[in-house]
Design a protein around this motif. Structure first.
Motif, PDB file in Angstrom:
ATOM      1  N   ASN A   7       0.799  -1.219   0.000  1.00  0.00           N
ATOM      2  CA  ASN A   7       0.000   0.000   0.000  1.00  0.00           C
ATOM      3  C   ASN A   7       0.832   1.270   0.000  1.00  0.00           C
ATOM      4  O   ASN A   7       0.345   2.326   0.394  1.00  0.00           O
ATOM      5  N   ILE A   9       1.791   3.095  -2.439  1.00  0.00           N
ATOM      6  CA  ILE A   9       1.242   4.109  -3.344  1.00  0.00           C
ATOM      7  C   ILE A   9       0.088   4.840  -2.665  1.00  0.00           C
ATOM      8  O   ILE A   9      -0.029   6.063  -2.762  1.00  0.00           O
ATOM      9  N   SER A  56      -4.767   8.089  -5.788  1.00  0.00           N
ATOM     10  CA  SER A  56      -3.752   7.039  -5.721  1.00  0.00           C
ATOM     11  C   SER A  56      -4.373   5.650  -5.803  1.00  0.00           C
ATOM     12  O   SER A  56      -3.761   4.728  -6.351  1.00  0.00           O
ATOM     13  N   GLN A  60      -3.315   2.946  -8.517  1.00  0.00           N
ATOM     14  CA  GLN A  60      -2.876   1.613  -8.098  1.00  0.00           C
ATOM     15  C   GLN A  60      -3.711   0.520  -8.761  1.00  0.00           C
ATOM     16  O   GLN A  60      -3.162  -0.482  -9.224  1.00  0.00           O
ATOM     17  N   LYS A  64      -2.223  -2.248 -11.338  1.00  0.00           N
ATOM     18  CA  LYS A  64      -2.343  -3.678 -11.068  1.00  0.00           C
ATOM     19  C   LYS A  64      -3.047  -4.408 -12.206  1.00  0.00           C
ATOM     20  O   LYS A  64      -2.689  -5.534 -12.532  1.00  0.00           O
TER      21      LYS A  64
END
Length: 75
Positions: A7, A9, A56, A60, A64
């Motif tokens: 976590n 980011i 963010s 993220q 991903k």
């Protein structure tokens, strides 16, 4: 400790959002004091942190998704 690494980011986004909220209040904030959100830094910093978290989290999840497919988007 693994959760912190996954976590980073999100944590970075929250911290930068809080800093951005403070500077927004300091430089652009409400002069008269009639603006309910921008008149106090105590309200603007959490708002900036929330905005930083949302941005963010989007970055993220986007990262991903493309990392899972094996292709990083390029222009």
């Amino acid at each position: 400790m693994k959760k912190l690494g996954r976590n980073k980011i999100l944590i970075l986004g929250v911290v930068l959002g809080g800093i951005g909220g403070y500077f927004y209040w300091k430089e652009i904030g409400c002069i008269t004091g009639n603006c309910p959100l921008k008149s106090k830094w105590q309200r603007m910093v959490p708002y900036g942190m929330f905005t930083g978290y949302i941005i963010s989290d989007l970055i993220q999840s986007y990262w991903k998704r493309f990392k899972r497919k094996g292709e990083i988007p390029t222009r």
